[in-house]
Write a protein that holds these residues in place. Structure first.
Motif, PDB file in Angstrom:
ATOM      1  N   THR A 120      78.814  26.255  94.332  1.00  0.00           N
ATOM      2  CA  THR A 120      78.636  24.661  94.647  1.00  0.00           C
ATOM      3  C   THR A 120      77.750  24.110  93.405  1.00  0.00           C
ATOM      4  N   SER A 121      77.858  22.760  93.459  1.00  0.00           N
ATOM      5  CA  SER A 121      77.047  21.855  92.638  1.00  0.00           C
ATOM      6  C   SER A 121      75.843  21.842  92.783  1.00  0.00           C
ATOM      7  N   TRP A 122      74.957  22.014  91.987  1.00  0.00           N
ATOM      8  CA  TRP A 122      73.297  21.995  92.159  1.00  0.00           C
ATOM      9  C   TRP A 122      72.784  20.492  91.697  1.00  0.00           C
ATOM     10  N   LYS A 123      73.693  19.941  91.316  1.00  0.00           N
ATOM     11  CA  LYS A 123      73.180  18.390  90.532  1.00  0.00           C
ATOM     12  C   LYS A 123      72.709  17.616  91.693  1.00  0.00           C
ATOM     13  N   ARG A 124      71.666  17.077  91.569  1.00  0.00           N
ATOM     14  CA  ARG A 124      71.016  16.021  92.414  1.00  0.00           C
ATOM     15  C   ARG A 124      70.043  14.953  91.659  1.00  0.00           C
ATOM     16  N   GLY A 162      86.483  31.637 107.314  1.00  0.00           N
ATOM     17  CA  GLY A 162      86.732  32.821 108.186  1.00  0.00           C
ATOM     18  C   GLY A 162      85.903  34.041 108.000  1.00  0.00           C
ATOM     19  N   HIS A 163      85.006  33.858 107.025  1.00  0.00           N
ATOM     20  CA  HIS A 163      84.035  34.962 106.626  1.00  0.00           C
ATOM     21  C   HIS A 163      82.823  34.417 106.173  1.00  0.00           C
ATOM     22  N   ILE A 164      81.656  34.956 106.383  1.00  0.00           N
ATOM     23  CA  ILE A 164      80.270  34.482 106.094  1.00  0.00           C
ATOM     24  C   ILE A 164      80.206  33.868 104.603  1.00  0.00           C
ATOM     25  N   HIS A 165      80.896  34.665 103.684  1.00  0.00           N
ATOM     26  CA  HIS A 165      80.714  34.476 102.362  1.00  0.00           C
ATOM     27  C   HIS A 165      82.018  33.308 101.931  1.00  0.00           C
ATOM     28  N   HIS A 166      82.690  32.711 103.084  1.00  0.00           N
ATOM     29  CA  HIS A 166      83.424  31.443 102.667  1.00  0.00           C
ATOM     30  C   HIS A 166      82.947  30.405 102.619  1.00  0.00           C
ATOM     31  N   PHE A 167      81.392  30.323 103.038  1.00  0.00           N
ATOM     32  CA  PHE A 167      80.525  29.177 103.099  1.00  0.00           C
ATOM     33  C   PHE A 167      79.903  28.992 101.673  1.00  0.00           C
ATOM     34  N   ASN A 168      79.764  27.948 101.138  1.00  0.00           N
ATOM     35  CA  ASN A 168      79.348  27.871  99.687  1.00  0.00           C
ATOM     36  C   ASN A 168      77.714  28.051  99.834  1.00  0.00           C
ATOM     37  N   GLN A 169      77.345  28.203  98.834  1.00  0.00           N
ATOM     38  CA  GLN A 169      75.709  28.623  98.616  1.00  0.00           C
ATOM     39  C   GLN A 169      74.781  27.894  99.056  1.00  0.00           C
ATOM     40  N   LYS A 170      74.989  26.411  99.144  1.00  0.00           N
ATOM     41  CA  LYS A 170      74.270  25.588  99.640  1.00  0.00           C
ATOM     42  C   LYS A 170      74.267  25.849 101.276  1.00  0.00           C
ATOM     43  N   GLN A 171      75.302  26.042 101.636  1.00  0.00           N
ATOM     44  CA  GLN A 171      75.250  26.180 103.245  1.00  0.00           C
ATOM     45  C   GLN A 171      74.527  27.310 103.760  1.00  0.00           C
TER      46      GLN A 171
END
Length: 774
Positions: free
Chosen positions: A40-44, A267-276
């Protein structure tokens, strides 16, 4: 003496080093679990991040929504920070008899503040325990895991006081004690009363025991923090810092053209992005999200807090299996040597079938059963039982506690994220109202995770409730959820002319005449096909015509905005509809769009922009436009409406777009009209139950959400329930018919009330026309 000091120092260094190593190792392992998510993008924006941290972390803005809990947390938070200096001072005193601040009276002031901070934290711990176990707040979990932190903090505070009091006795420090250390001095006096004399061996032993207890409790708490919900102490500030820069309510757009994509949705826990996934470790299990959730409040299985907690447990178990690293230290050091390496593929938490768990205490089960009985009876709505439709999360909390169980023989490889961790019943209970996110003090986002799992069900498995499937098929074929012919979408224009005498132009007619209206009125599916919503649309047309606004509509060229399809999980259908709508808008050179539907308004304003709608096109909700017209005196309310009106805030207008004042300002401009607010209003307003595609699905459990919200409105004794959304209008009207008994209560869009006051028309023959134009 020197040898003893050297041994004490050596043991201190070893114990402290071991604790720090375990702390770092636990954090490192959980970061490894997070890294398994999609990139995921971490730019803020630094400005946004600093503002968020200042308001929500330092000032506890959201925590103070519940003033009592917020104040307790303020004491914990700042007490924790200040007492770190005290801990350093105790360490220095115990090892080298060196004070942290070598100058008097500054050290005296420091000692005085530390003691009273300890007392304040102890008091806060006691009050927190009373709230959880005495008052039994429904949103808070109870049990051993929930009480550990009270024992940690309480015992740590007592160890500080014991250490300081024995230090007074050991050094006979009566001068300092009497002036700057009132608490420890009083405690030292108590020790003396029981025979421990100043400077005695007993005082020295008491000091050493207290000093070591303080150190060991502090280090144990350090190791415990990242292995529990208290990991939020570290993760929550990071989560707030990394909060999405774009509107948090904007769903991610799937790249459906990616030929290499193997799946869509989660459909799998690691399909979420790292921020989620970071959200999961930020959760503090405060239950504020569940407290306001319309599904949980009406006895359904969905609980936003449990959704996050279950995903967190599952992530930890899956991460341990994939990395072969135990998530628990020091247990993992000797259970799976060396350093927790081993096979973690067996044993996991899983959602058991209803009624199969037996781990809940009898008194809790009995209390829950009473709630179940009440909620079941409230599910059978009747005009004589409206008081049954209150909100209560007890049933949901109990169902989740019973069903989320540890199964030692469960194979992780055999588990499905949707089904074994989060059930379909939970996913299809969400109205996407975002009240959970509005209340969350650590910046968690629940809705996007639910929608991502819905996307997997719909796009990958073709699984969704039959009513939702029918609605999506109708939208795909006829561009409306009812399946009415697309050719009839513009029939309301002729009907409007018959009822109002106003000939509404279409954009095509204007284009044929070589003109471009300054305003496109987007009617939406509800107002185009639903007879009740048409009344709202006709009054809006009256007002725009009266204010001499240059507007036109698309008529039969208008399509569904795609909001329903997107929230249900059919991103493909949403993008098809959006692309066609954007093409039509661009073809006619539209500069401003106004719509009475908050769902269409939000989708156009915040989500179409990612699919090509130019940002310079202004998108307005009709409340914004009418507020401006009233302010500019182009619409002048002059007919008196002697009514008491309560306002229901649409989720997609309020929490999604921050518009709360516009409808109220318009209503306040109407002579004779009196506003009365519900107990839950504005940011904390309860959903009507129609969002997230629920408008087209039947609720399968608990009481109906719209009945619960209608009951809250009826409690104000208002004569009119006003809203600014066709969906809300339909849901509340249905609730009034079921619950209002013989009382005369009307449901109106605020624009209908404004039209009655500005125009004074009576031809509709409703309550407003007959009783308010005097």
């Amino acid at each position: 003496m020197a040898a003893a000091l050297s041994i004490k120092l050596l043991i201190t260094v070893i114990v402290t080093g071991a604790a720090i190593w375990m702390f770092v190792e636990v954090v490192r392992r959980r970061l490894a679990y997070l890294s398994l998510g999609t990139q995921t993008s971490w730019k803020r924006s630094k400005r946004l991040r600093m503002a968020t941290l200042g308001r929500e972390m330092l000032l506890h803005e959201r925590l103070l929504n519940d003033m009592r809990s917020g104040l307790l947390h303020l004491v914990y938070f700042y007490g924790f920070i200040m007492l770190q200096l005290g801990a350093i001072d105790i360490m220095l005193q115990g090892l080298w008899e060196i004070a942290l601040i070598p100058w008097q009276p500054w050290y005296g002031y420091f000692s005085w503040s530390q003691e009273w901070i300890v007392v304040a934290v102890l008091l806060a711990v006691a009050l927190g325990a009373i709230r959880r176990y005495g008052e039994k707040l429904k949103r808070l979990k109870r049990g051993l895991k929930s009480s550990i932190v009270y024992w940690f903090i309480g015992s740590l505070m007592l160890s500080v006081l014991f250490t300081l009091s024995f230090e007074r006795l050991l050094h006979n420090d009566s001068g300092l004690a009497s002036q700057y250390t009132p608490v420890s001095s009083s405690l030292a006096a108590a020790w003396s009363y029981f025979g421990i004399e100043s400077g005695s061996q007993a005082a020295a032993v008491g000091y050493e025991i207290s000093w070591w207890l303080h150190l060991l409790i502090l280090l144990s708490f350090l190791v415990y923090v990242p292995q529990s919900k208290h990991f939020h102490l570290i993760v929550a500030p990071v989560n707030l810092w990394l909060r999405r820069e774009e509107p948090a309510h904007r769903l991610s757009t799937l790249n459906l053209e990616d030929e290499e994509a193997e799946r869509f949705g989660a459909g799998h826990i690691h399909h979420f992005n790292q921020k989620q996934l970071l959200d999961l470790y930020a959760c503090v299990e405060c239950g504020r999200c569940t407290q306001v959730c319309p599904a949980a409040s009406t006895g359904k299985l969905l609980s936003p807090m449990h959704l996050i907690v279950k995903l967190r447990d599952h992530l930890t178990e899956q991460g341990a299996a994939l990395t072969s690293k135990s998530p628990w230290l020091p247990k993992g050091i000797w259970e799976k040597p060396p350093w927790g390496v081993g096979d973690f593929s067996a044993g996991a938490h899983v959602m058991t079938a209803a009624g199969t768990a037996a781990s809940v205490k009898h008194d809790e089960r009995q209390e829950a059963q009473q709630q179940i009985t009440a909620m079941k009876s409230s599910g059978n709505a009747s005009r004589n039982a409206s008081d049954q439709h209150c909100t209560d999360i007890s049933l949901t909390m109990q169902m989740q506690a019973e069903r989320w169980q540890w199964e030692p023989q469960q194979k992780l490889a055999d588990m499905s994220l949707i089904g074994d961790v989060i059930t379909e019943e939970e996913l299809w209970s969400c109205t996407t109202c975002r009240n959970c996110e509005e209340q969350c003090p650590v910046g968690n986002e629940h809705v996007d995770k639910i929608v991502d799992m819905r996307r997997h069900l719909v796009l990958m498995e073709g699984s969704l409730p039959s009513e939702a499937k029918r609605a999506l098929q109708n939208i795909e074929r006829q561009s409306n959820p009812w399946g009415i012919s697309r050719s009839q979408r513009g029939d309301w224009i002729a009907d409007c002319y018959e009822r109002t005498g106003i000939k509404v132009r279409t954009m095509k007619e204007c284009a044929d005449q070589g003109t471009t209206p300054s305003l496109l009125l987007w009617a939406g599916s509800m107002a185009s096909y639903d007879n009740r919503s048409r009344k709202l649309l006709y009054d809006l047309v009256r007002l725009l015509d009266h204010a001499q606004q240059d507007f036109a509509v698309l008529g039969a060229e208008e399509l569904s905005s795609g909001d329903t399809a997107r929230r249900v999980g059919n991103e493909m259908l949403y993008q098809e509809l959006a692309s066609q709508n954007i093409e039509t808008i661009l073809r006619y050179g539209v500069s401003t769009i106004v719509t009475p539907c908050p769902h269409t308004f939000h989708t156009f304003k915040n989500e179409y922009i990612e699919l090509g709608l130019p940002g310079e096109i202004t998108v307005l909700h009709h409340s914004e436009l009418l507020e401006r017209l009233v302010a500019e005196k182009q619409l002048v309310p002059k007919f008196q409406l002697t009514e008491q009106v309560t306002v229901h805030d649409s989720c997609y207008l309020g929490r999604y777009n921050g518009i709360y004042d516009a409808p109220r300002n318009i209503l306040s401009s109407i002579p004779g009209l009196q506003l009365v607010e519900m107990s839950r209003t504005r940011e904390n307003a309860m959903c009507c139950g129609a969002g997230g595609g629920m408008m087209w699905m039947e609720e399968q459990s608990g009481t109906r959400v719209n009945y619960a919200r209608t009951q809250q409105a009826l409690e104000t004794n208002a004569s009119i329930i006003s809203t600014a959304c066709p969906y809300c209008l339909t849901m509340l009207e249905d609730g009034v018919r079921a619950l209002a008994d013989d009382r005369t209560v009307a449901t109106r869009d605020f624009a209908e009330l404004l039209a009655a006051s500005v125009l004074g028309e009576k031809e509709r023959g409703d309550e407003i026309g007959s009783r308010s134009q005097n």
